[in-house]
Design an enzyme around this catalytic site. Structure first.
Site, PDB file in Angstrom:
ATOM      1  N   GLU A   1       0.837  -1.207   0.000  1.00 11.51           N
ATOM      2  CA  GLU A   1       0.000   0.000   0.000  1.00 11.51           C
ATOM      3  C   GLU A   1       0.869   1.254   0.000  1.00 11.51           C
ATOM      4  O   GLU A   1       0.541   2.251  -0.650  1.00 11.51           O
ATOM      5  CB  GLU A   1      -0.926  -0.017   1.210  1.00 11.51           C
ATOM      6  CG  GLU A   1      -1.985  -1.110   1.131  1.00 11.51           C
ATOM      7  CD  GLU A   1      -2.870  -1.173   2.354  1.00 11.51           C
ATOM      8  OE1 GLU A   1      -4.084  -1.388   2.191  1.00 11.51           O
ATOM      9  OE2 GLU A   1      -2.352  -1.010   3.479  1.00 11.51           O
TER      10      GLU A   1
ATOM     11  N   GLU B   1      -3.471  -9.832   3.967  1.00  7.35           N
ATOM     12  CA  GLU B   1      -4.314  -9.470   5.101  1.00  7.35           C
ATOM     13  C   GLU B   1      -5.490 -10.421   5.301  1.00  7.35           C
ATOM     14  O   GLU B   1      -5.889 -10.708   6.433  1.00  7.35           O
ATOM     15  CB  GLU B   1      -4.846  -8.031   4.936  1.00  7.35           C
ATOM     16  CG  GLU B   1      -3.838  -6.945   5.272  1.00  7.35           C
ATOM     17  CD  GLU B   1      -2.984  -6.555   4.094  1.00  7.35           C
ATOM     18  OE1 GLU B   1      -2.393  -5.473   4.131  1.00  7.35           O
ATOM     19  OE2 GLU B   1      -2.881  -7.348   3.122  1.00  7.35           O
TER      20      GLU B   1
END
Length: 261
Positions: free
Chosen positions: A112, A132
């Site tokens: 990210e 995740e």
């Protein structure tokens, strides 16, 4: 005194930012706040034109959130500082180019963070993932950004399965710009940073603002904002000495001398 996990080096108009937090360059709240301060200072310094973000070591770029720090009390919804996680994801008004040089494993919040850059270069041994989902959480920023950067179905596969991409596949889908042998990565990244730093900063600022603001707009609405002088960076460019210098340099068949004014 504890050594800072963020190393910076000014090289002309380029700011090199190195994440150096052994063993894996994971980011805790304190590190994120330092990164926010670093990138805010970069944004606000008229002498700096390009940022080059990389990490120390050869194995990890960044795995994202520091789970060990979280276990010791860092709240996942805590104070990440200005700019949000890693100092880049939500930093307002950053109208200067940012290059990410990925030197190893780049996953979770690390990916990210890389997605917050404008250009991504990678060493040939780097790898990318959003794992995740395997720990029962959501890659929030990636869920917003990734489907806009690469084909939707590939982005959704990464988000829903957590599978890894090597550099060849990452480049094929357009996730990264270029792949280099590990020993050549930083030299190539610096070469690109120098090329950008030699370019017209006011034009670069206008490009970044228009691209960012137009992302959620209809084409004609964005064009109307430009013609009505509603983008501050475009208006500044059109009234600048640099624009006159560009025209003069073209007519005189010489390289322009950009001043950012």
């Amino acid at each position: 005194m504890t050594e800072s996990p963020i190393k910076t080096h000014r090289r002309g108009h380029v700011l090199e930012v190195t994440l150096d937090r052994p063993k894996a360059n994971a980011i805790d709240l304190a590190t994120s706040r330092i990164m926010g301060d670093v990138f805010t200072a970069f944004r606000d310094d008229p002498e700096l034109r390009v940022a080059l973000l990389t990490a120390a070591g050869e194995k990890f770029f960044c795995p994202g959130w520091d789970l060990k720090a979280a276990a010791e009390g860092d709240a996942v919804d805590g104070d990440y500082g200005v700019g949000g996680f890693g100092g880049l994801q939500e930093l307002r008004g950053l109208n200067k180019p940012v290059i990410a040089a990925i030197n190893g494993i780049c996953c979770g919040g690390g990916l990210e963070l890389a997605l917050s850059a404008d250009i991504i270069l990678a060493a040939d041994h780097a790898s990318f993932a959003l794992p995740e989902i395997r720990s029962g959480t959501v890659a929030d920023a990636a869920s917003v950004k990734l489907p806009k950067r690469i084909p939707y179905h590939i982005a959704m596969e990464m988000l829903l399965t957590g599978r890894w991409l090597d550099t060849a596949e990452a480049a094929r889908w357009g996730l990264i710009n270029h792949v280099y042998p590990a020993g050549e990565l930083m030299a190539e990244a610096r070469k690109l940073a120098d090329l950008l730093a030699a370019g017209p900063p006011l034009v670069q600022a206008a490009i970044k603002e228009v691209v960012r603001e137009a992302e959620g707009m209809k084409f004609q609405d964005a064009m109307n904002r430009i013609t009505k002088s509603q983008f501050a960076t475009v208006e500044r460019l059109y009234r600048s000495e640099d624009q006159k210098e560009g025209a003069r340099a073209f007519a005189e068949k010489r390289d322009p001398d950009w001043k950012g004014k």
